[in-house]
Design a protein around this motif. Sequence first.
Motif, PDB file in Angstrom:
ATOM      1  N   GLY A 119      49.267  32.160  44.722  1.00 26.27           N
ATOM      2  CA  GLY A 119      49.820  33.540  44.631  1.00 26.27           C
ATOM      3  C   GLY A 119      50.087  34.343  43.324  1.00 26.27           C
ATOM      4  O   GLY A 119      50.473  35.262  43.303  1.00 26.27           O
ATOM      5  N   LEU A 120      50.078  33.417  42.205  1.00 24.95           N
ATOM      6  CA  LEU A 120      50.555  33.990  40.833  1.00 24.95           C
ATOM      7  C   LEU A 120      49.382  34.660  40.164  1.00 24.95           C
ATOM      8  O   LEU A 120      49.565  35.628  39.831  1.00 24.95           O
ATOM      9  CB  LEU A 120      51.186  32.661  40.016  1.00 24.95           C
ATOM     10  CG  LEU A 120      51.493  33.540  38.554  1.00 24.95           C
ATOM     11  CD1 LEU A 120      52.571  34.618  38.780  1.00 24.95           C
ATOM     12  CD2 LEU A 120      52.237  32.101  38.001  1.00 24.95           C
ATOM     13  N   LEU A 121      48.084  33.934  40.040  1.00 27.77           N
ATOM     14  CA  LEU A 121      47.084  34.356  39.153  1.00 27.77           C
ATOM     15  C   LEU A 121      45.903  34.812  40.190  1.00 27.77           C
ATOM     16  O   LEU A 121      45.611  34.236  41.319  1.00 27.77           O
ATOM     17  CB  LEU A 121      46.646  33.170  38.356  1.00 27.77           C
ATOM     18  CG  LEU A 121      47.535  32.910  37.306  1.00 27.77           C
ATOM     19  CD1 LEU A 121      47.157  31.583  36.583  1.00 27.77           C
ATOM     20  CD2 LEU A 121      47.965  33.808  36.488  1.00 27.77           C
ATOM     21  N   PRO A 122      45.208  35.934  39.823  1.00 26.81           N
ATOM     22  CA  PRO A 122      45.584  36.603  38.379  1.00 26.81           C
ATOM     23  C   PRO A 122      46.829  37.586  38.490  1.00 26.81           C
ATOM     24  O   PRO A 122      46.997  37.765  37.316  1.00 26.81           O
ATOM     25  CB  PRO A 122      44.258  37.359  38.567  1.00 26.81           C
ATOM     26  CG  PRO A 122      43.720  37.584  39.829  1.00 26.81           C
ATOM     27  CD  PRO A 122      44.131  36.358  40.645  1.00 26.81           C
ATOM     28  N   ALA A 436      38.291  34.185  37.623  1.00 24.90           N
ATOM     29  CA  ALA A 436      39.028  34.563  38.867  1.00 24.90           C
ATOM     30  C   ALA A 436      40.488  34.387  38.854  1.00 24.90           C
ATOM     31  O   ALA A 436      41.181  34.859  39.669  1.00 24.90           O
ATOM     32  CB  ALA A 436      38.393  33.820  40.024  1.00 24.90           C
ATOM     33  N   TYR A 437      41.033  33.631  37.641  1.00 24.89           N
ATOM     34  CA  TYR A 437      42.382  33.360  37.344  1.00 24.89           C
ATOM     35  C   TYR A 437      43.036  34.011  36.286  1.00 24.89           C
ATOM     36  O   TYR A 437      44.006  34.272  36.143  1.00 24.89           O
ATOM     37  CB  TYR A 437      42.762  31.925  36.886  1.00 24.89           C
ATOM     38  CG  TYR A 437      42.132  30.966  38.230  1.00 24.89           C
ATOM     39  CD1 TYR A 437      43.115  30.606  39.219  1.00 24.89           C
ATOM     40  CD2 TYR A 437      40.734  30.449  38.158  1.00 24.89           C
ATOM     41  CE1 TYR A 437      42.560  29.864  40.280  1.00 24.89           C
ATOM     42  CE2 TYR A 437      40.629  29.432  39.319  1.00 24.89           C
ATOM     43  CZ  TYR A 437      41.298  29.016  40.119  1.00 24.89           C
ATOM     44  OH  TYR A 437      41.007  28.361  41.140  1.00 24.89           O
ATOM     45  N   MET A 438      42.194  35.156  35.636  1.00 28.49           N
ATOM     46  CA  MET A 438      42.317  35.818  34.454  1.00 28.49           C
ATOM     47  C   MET A 438      43.291  37.037  34.779  1.00 28.49           C
ATOM     48  O   MET A 438      42.831  37.701  35.718  1.00 28.49           O
ATOM     49  CB  MET A 438      41.456  35.972  33.463  1.00 28.49           C
ATOM     50  CG  MET A 438      40.726  34.884  32.784  1.00 28.49           C
ATOM     51  SD  MET A 438      39.275  35.344  31.967  1.00 28.49           S
ATOM     52  CE  MET A 438      38.755  33.655  31.181  1.00 28.49           C
ATOM     53  N   PRO A 439      44.458  37.300  34.332  1.00 28.76           N
ATOM     54  CA  PRO A 439      44.983  38.665  34.615  1.00 28.76           C
ATOM     55  C   PRO A 439      44.417  39.672  33.983  1.00 28.76           C
ATOM     56  O   PRO A 439      43.228  39.581  33.112  1.00 28.76           O
ATOM     57  CB  PRO A 439      46.428  38.708  33.854  1.00 28.76           C
ATOM     58  CG  PRO A 439      46.594  37.081  33.742  1.00 28.76           C
ATOM     59  CD  PRO A 439      45.396  36.451  33.724  1.00 28.76           C
TER      60      PRO A 439
END
Length: 459
Positions: A119-122, A436-439
């Motif tokens: 739930g944190l990234l992105p 997919a995990y990059m802000p």
Amino acid sequence: MSGFFSWLKSNIVIVILGILIVVPLPVAWYIAGGMNSKLREERQTEAAKALRDVEGATVTYTLPVLGENEETISDKGPANTVKTAFYKAEREKREQMVAAVKERAVEFNAKDHGSLVPGLLPMPERGAPAQLLPFEMAKRVQATGGDNATSAYDELFSRLRIRSPLDSEVLRERIAARKQALMTQIAPGIGENEMEESARTQISQQLVEQRLGALETHARDTSFYADETVLPPSVPRTVPAAAPSIETCFNWQADFWLVSDLMSAFAAANDQFDTRGVGGNVIDGAVKRVESIQFGPFVTVMQQVDQPTNTRGDMGGPHGGPHGGNTPAPTSRSGRSGSAGSDAIATGESFTGRGAEPSDLYDVRKVKVTLIASYEKLPALINAISSENFMTVLDADIFAVDPWDMISQGYYMGTDYPVRVEMEIETLWLRSWTKAYMPPSVREQLGIPEDVSTEEGPA
């Protein structure tokens, strides 16, 4: 004759109309015949040209090359139905092979890497619980030395059986207890200074054997020696008072992926020499001890949580700068600040051909690792590193070490000839899953368009 002229005058209209009917017929025939001849010539010329174009037309059939050493497959000639069908089938077959290789490559690179804090990234959703997620990430990546059961690094070390040397204080207490027992057994009621030399020698030999035995037992239960001090300064040692930025959290996540792959590769290298079926160990394995791991951040964070001062001369951040801090990253060749595909993280092109220019497909991170290893088993270590993920050993400098000095520090390493190796490793991270995990701010810094959602989403 006058009668004819009289009739002609009286019927002049009929005569004129008759002439108009009769005279045009041969004229029209003549004109029409000439036009038809010219038209035929034009059509024949056009048909001949079209035939020449068809007969001279060629089609170039090509197939996509699957390897850099494969020669280009090309065939040029007149269009052929059978040949067209053949090349179409072969092209589809090769495209399926390429798609399968790509899928396997992404699976190999991504492994079981996911988000340490779901739930944190992105980007976390708005709300009170979301505000706590960055603190949860700091706890998950905290280098605690085993005091924090929820630390991902503690879990990694425990799973791979990575341990510190036997506690010197515990060993000292064991030796002292054993010494007292031997004195009571060999010379009861006699002080150590009053013992005969032979008795003292006997006790000393047995204590040395016990010390080495305890060290060997611990070494056989350990994959290789390491603790939280080998981790780079970018790994937090404490949970910050202020919420870390989403970019910092992403860096922490990417750092854990990298450390996890490295440690898994070292453990796999030792597993190759496992003789008991329980996993490799210090005595039989290629890796004896990891002394330090150094690398720069994935992306530059302008407002980053303060980290402990770097005293180990690590590779630093973009262009060799220090980790984190508030120093802006120099602009790379691509014009993007801190691009991981440029020399912002990968300092210059290596013999692999990667790192000098930005890539839209992957990011390059270089790592420096200092470790103690078996000289004879170094090839197995290098093979294990390249087998674990897209990692390539670029350089390795070897130095002699004193095994007795290692033992005096509690690092028992068996009978292998140990050497210190300073190794530079290039790691590759495919954007098909990492983005997919990059802000959004990280994507912008790396020049990745916010186009569509990826198929490989966060786990």
